[in-house]
Design an enzyme around this catalytic site. Structure first.
Site, PDB file in Angstrom:
ATOM      1  N   ASP A   1      21.542  52.710 -65.827  1.00  0.00           N
ATOM      2  CA  ASP A   1      20.146  52.967 -65.661  1.00  0.00           C
ATOM      3  C   ASP A   1      19.233  52.802 -66.852  1.00  0.00           C
ATOM      4  OD1 ASP A   1      21.004  53.796 -63.360  1.00  0.00           O
ATOM      5  OD2 ASP A   1      20.666  55.908 -63.660  1.00  0.00           O
ATOM      6  N   TYR A   2      18.016  52.295 -66.661  1.00  0.00           N
ATOM      7  CA  TYR A   2      17.266  52.033 -67.762  1.00  0.00           C
ATOM      8  C   TYR A   2      17.028  53.200 -68.914  1.00  0.00           C
ATOM      9  CZ  TYR A   2      12.613  51.039 -69.907  1.00  0.00           C
ATOM     10  OH  TYR A   2      11.458  50.414 -70.729  1.00  0.00           O
TER      11      TYR A   2
END
Length: 246
Positions: free
Chosen positions: A106-107
């Site tokens: 994920d970011y």
């Protein structure tokens, strides 16, 4: 060796001829042949035994390369982003080959991410029947009980989907600040899985890091740095994925 299929546009992109979007255009325009026949269907899949030509020129496959990246938070696990955010390939400008990430982080998640142009190895590592152990460490608001963490191994429902861990344990707890450090080990790799499991149990993840992928770890790397896997590590990784298969 088992032959793995990949989408034709992906194979063209990984060869360095064009981006995947441009490769799709080339296919629909009838500029691509597979084993001497023009192919215009975007869903077409090929193996490394198939002969692919673009504009009558045979596709030459790049030599496989394999890199281990310590992805920082705030970086997209992709090779491009329509919002012009930093992507993982921006961190490795010296690499000439067209590499792509194996899976995603994920970011807001940091940690170990593999980048390669080796389609066969990628499919081995990503296929659900080849169980690759992934170790995550989360800083959590609150201190989960052993009973709550046992739910992770039994399976937690999130958005109608069952999410399951191999194990989950508290590494340390700060009772003054009301936070804890929890290790979660997965075989699965579903979207935002660790965060969703904690959310479903009533806990907020403040930080999340993937510390290990199979036998590979981040030792010797700082955030944003990368290194090439050794030939022995690549061989080990392939053997690790196949360890329970006949």
């Amino acid at each position: 060796m088992e032959q793995f299929e990949e989408r034709l546009q992906k194979v063209i992109a990984h060869s360095g001829v064009a981006s995947r979007r441009k490769a799709e255009t080339m296919i629909t325009e009838g500029r691509v042949k597979v084993n001497g026949k023009v192919v215009t269907e975007l869903g077409t899949k090929v193996t490394n035994q198939d002969k692919v030509q673009v504009d009558e020129v045979p596709l030459t496959k790049e030599e496989p390369v394999h890199y281990l990246l310590y992805k920082p938070r705030g970086v997209i696990s992709s090779v491009s982003d329509d919002k012009n955010r930093t992507v993982v390939t921006d961190l490795i400008p010296a690499i000439q080959e067209r590499v792509y990430p194996v899976g995603r982080l994920d970011y807001d998640t940091s940690g170990l991410l593999l980048l390669t142009n080796d389609g066969e190895l990628t499919q081995l590592l990503m296929h659900p029947s080849y169980e690759i152990e992934k170790v995550y460490v989360a800083k959590v608001k609150g201190i989960p009980t052993k009973t709550e963490l046992n739910r992770f191994t039994r399976g937690v429902k999130s958005d109608g989907e069952k999410l399951q861990a191999i194990s989950a344990r508290i590494i340390s707890a700060d009772h003054e600040k009301g936070t804890s450090i929890v290790e979660v080990i997965l075989h699965e790799g579903k979207n935002r899985q660790v965060r969703r499991m904690f959310e479903a149990t009533g806990y907020d993840v403040q930080k999340l890091k993937r510390e290990r992928y199979g036998f590979l770890d981040l030792k010797g790397l700082k955030s944003g740095a990368y290194r090439e896997l050794t030939p022995h590590e690549v061989k080990q990784l392939r053997a690790y994925a196949l360890r329970d298969k006949k």
